[in-house]
Design a protein around this motif. Sequence first.
Motif, PDB file in Angstrom:
ATOM      1  N   PHE A  67       6.286 -23.896 -54.124  1.00  0.00           N
ATOM      2  CA  PHE A  67       6.251 -22.917 -54.951  1.00  0.00           C
ATOM      3  C   PHE A  67       6.947 -21.525 -54.491  1.00  0.00           C
ATOM      4  N   VAL A  68       6.697 -21.134 -53.106  1.00  0.00           N
ATOM      5  CA  VAL A  68       7.219 -20.045 -52.361  1.00  0.00           C
ATOM      6  C   VAL A  68       8.931 -20.318 -52.396  1.00  0.00           C
ATOM      7  N   LEU A  69       9.305 -21.062 -52.240  1.00  0.00           N
ATOM      8  CA  LEU A  69      10.867 -21.572 -52.151  1.00  0.00           C
ATOM      9  C   LEU A  69      11.218 -21.287 -53.616  1.00  0.00           C
ATOM     10  N   MET A  70      10.608 -21.728 -54.405  1.00  0.00           N
ATOM     11  CA  MET A  70      11.160 -21.293 -55.672  1.00  0.00           C
ATOM     12  C   MET A  70      11.212 -19.893 -55.974  1.00  0.00           C
ATOM     13  N   LEU A  71      10.197 -19.209 -55.515  1.00  0.00           N
ATOM     14  CA  LEU A  71      10.453 -17.605 -55.824  1.00  0.00           C
ATOM     15  C   LEU A  71      11.593 -17.107 -55.103  1.00  0.00           C
ATOM     16  N   GLN A  72      11.633 -17.846 -53.684  1.00  0.00           N
ATOM     17  CA  GLN A  72      12.760 -17.335 -52.928  1.00  0.00           C
ATOM     18  C   GLN A  72      14.342 -17.510 -53.677  1.00  0.00           C
ATOM     19  N   ALA A  73      14.275 -18.806 -54.317  1.00  0.00           N
ATOM     20  CA  ALA A  73      15.519 -19.143 -55.068  1.00  0.00           C
ATOM     21  C   ALA A  73      15.858 -18.037 -56.323  1.00  0.00           C
ATOM     22  N   VAL A  74      14.503 -17.889 -56.707  1.00  0.00           N
ATOM     23  CA  VAL A  74      14.721 -16.762 -58.100  1.00  0.00           C
ATOM     24  C   VAL A  74      15.205 -15.619 -57.728  1.00  0.00           C
ATOM     25  N   LYS A  75      14.592 -15.031 -56.476  1.00  0.00           N
ATOM     26  CA  LYS A  75      15.221 -13.694 -55.982  1.00  0.00           C
ATOM     27  C   LYS A  75      16.558 -13.509 -55.689  1.00  0.00           C
ATOM     28  N   VAL A  76      17.140 -14.520 -55.092  1.00  0.00           N
ATOM     29  CA  VAL A  76      18.699 -14.851 -54.983  1.00  0.00           C
ATOM     30  C   VAL A  76      19.374 -14.910 -56.072  1.00  0.00           C
ATOM     31  N   ILE A  77      18.924 -15.627 -56.897  1.00  0.00           N
ATOM     32  CA  ILE A  77      19.699 -15.975 -58.175  1.00  0.00           C
ATOM     33  C   ILE A  77      19.773 -14.798 -59.121  1.00  0.00           C
ATOM     34  N   VAL A  78      18.686 -14.062 -59.205  1.00  0.00           N
ATOM     35  CA  VAL A  78      18.428 -13.134 -60.314  1.00  0.00           C
ATOM     36  C   VAL A  78      19.514 -12.036 -59.572  1.00  0.00           C
ATOM     37  N   ARG A  79      19.383 -11.677 -58.520  1.00  0.00           N
ATOM     38  CA  ARG A  79      20.264 -10.930 -57.737  1.00  0.00           C
ATOM     39  C   ARG A  79      21.713 -10.950 -58.185  1.00  0.00           C
ATOM     40  N   ARG A  80      21.884 -12.053 -58.076  1.00  0.00           N
ATOM     41  CA  ARG A  80      23.538 -12.481 -58.253  1.00  0.00           C
ATOM     42  C   ARG A  80      23.878 -12.417 -59.889  1.00  0.00           C
ATOM     43  N   GLU A  81      22.894 -13.290 -60.518  1.00  0.00           N
ATOM     44  CA  GLU A  81      23.184 -13.379 -61.922  1.00  0.00           C
ATOM     45  C   GLU A  81      22.547 -12.986 -62.967  1.00  0.00           C
ATOM     46  N   GLY A  82      21.524 -12.069 -62.501  1.00  0.00           N
ATOM     47  CA  GLY A  82      20.720 -11.423 -63.706  1.00  0.00           C
ATOM     48  C   GLY A  82      19.693 -12.291 -64.100  1.00  0.00           C
ATOM     49  N   ARG A  83      19.563 -13.412 -63.921  1.00  0.00           N
ATOM     50  CA  ARG A  83      18.472 -14.423 -64.650  1.00  0.00           C
ATOM     51  C   ARG A  83      18.363 -15.630 -63.872  1.00  0.00           C
ATOM     52  N   ALA A  84      17.446 -16.291 -64.130  1.00  0.00           N
ATOM     53  CA  ALA A  84      17.236 -17.758 -63.327  1.00  0.00           C
ATOM     54  C   ALA A  84      16.381 -18.381 -64.215  1.00  0.00           C
ATOM     55  N   ASP A  85      16.605 -19.765 -64.283  1.00  0.00           N
ATOM     56  CA  ASP A  85      15.816 -20.883 -64.991  1.00  0.00           C
ATOM     57  C   ASP A  85      15.696 -21.759 -64.332  1.00  0.00           C
ATOM     58  N   ILE A  86      14.482 -21.962 -63.902  1.00  0.00           N
ATOM     59  CA  ILE A  86      14.118 -22.745 -62.658  1.00  0.00           C
ATOM     60  C   ILE A  86      12.597 -23.748 -62.956  1.00  0.00           C
TER      61      ILE A  86
END
Length: 170
Positions: A73-92
């Motif tokens: 769960f926590v690493l999913m949120l970490q990935a979201v943080k990085v992806i949203v910063r880069r792309e503006g959205r994350a589907d995960i």
Amino acid sequence: MPPDTFVTFTPDPQDPSWRSGWDPMVDLAKPTAFRDLPQSVFLWRNFQVKVVFTVGGVDLSQSMGVPVSILDFVLMLQAVKVIVRREGRADIGLSDRGDQWSFSQHGELLRVRIRGLLDDGWVEGSCLVEEFEQLVDVCLADALRLMFWEQPALRQNTYLQTLVRQAAGA
């Protein structure tokens, strides 16, 4: 008054990895020291928690229904943080299930949507991007603190020490 955006973890009482005397041999083919346990031990079956995940006052955890690996769960949120910063959205989604999470940035706001428990539509909440990013950083530290409290020998684990350094640098 509690914040509108937060995460709490409650260890699943059915998960033996939270108990004193836990033997990871159950999960591995050969005896392995706690220090050498691989990442896989922490991401699927062990250290399951019930999560309360509230964003902008909306309880998104209602869609999870069953315990989840705390680090997944926590690493999913970490990935979201990085992806949203880069792309503006994350589907995960989480590693062990076919759930669907959608995170999208709209200016200073982050919108979070998750498919409901019985596929009965989307549950949606939003908060400031900065608030979400701070929450993500705290979640990793909280998850590790809980794991180390329950299983002190894990403090020496090579993989978890990598995450400790990541949390310290957040």
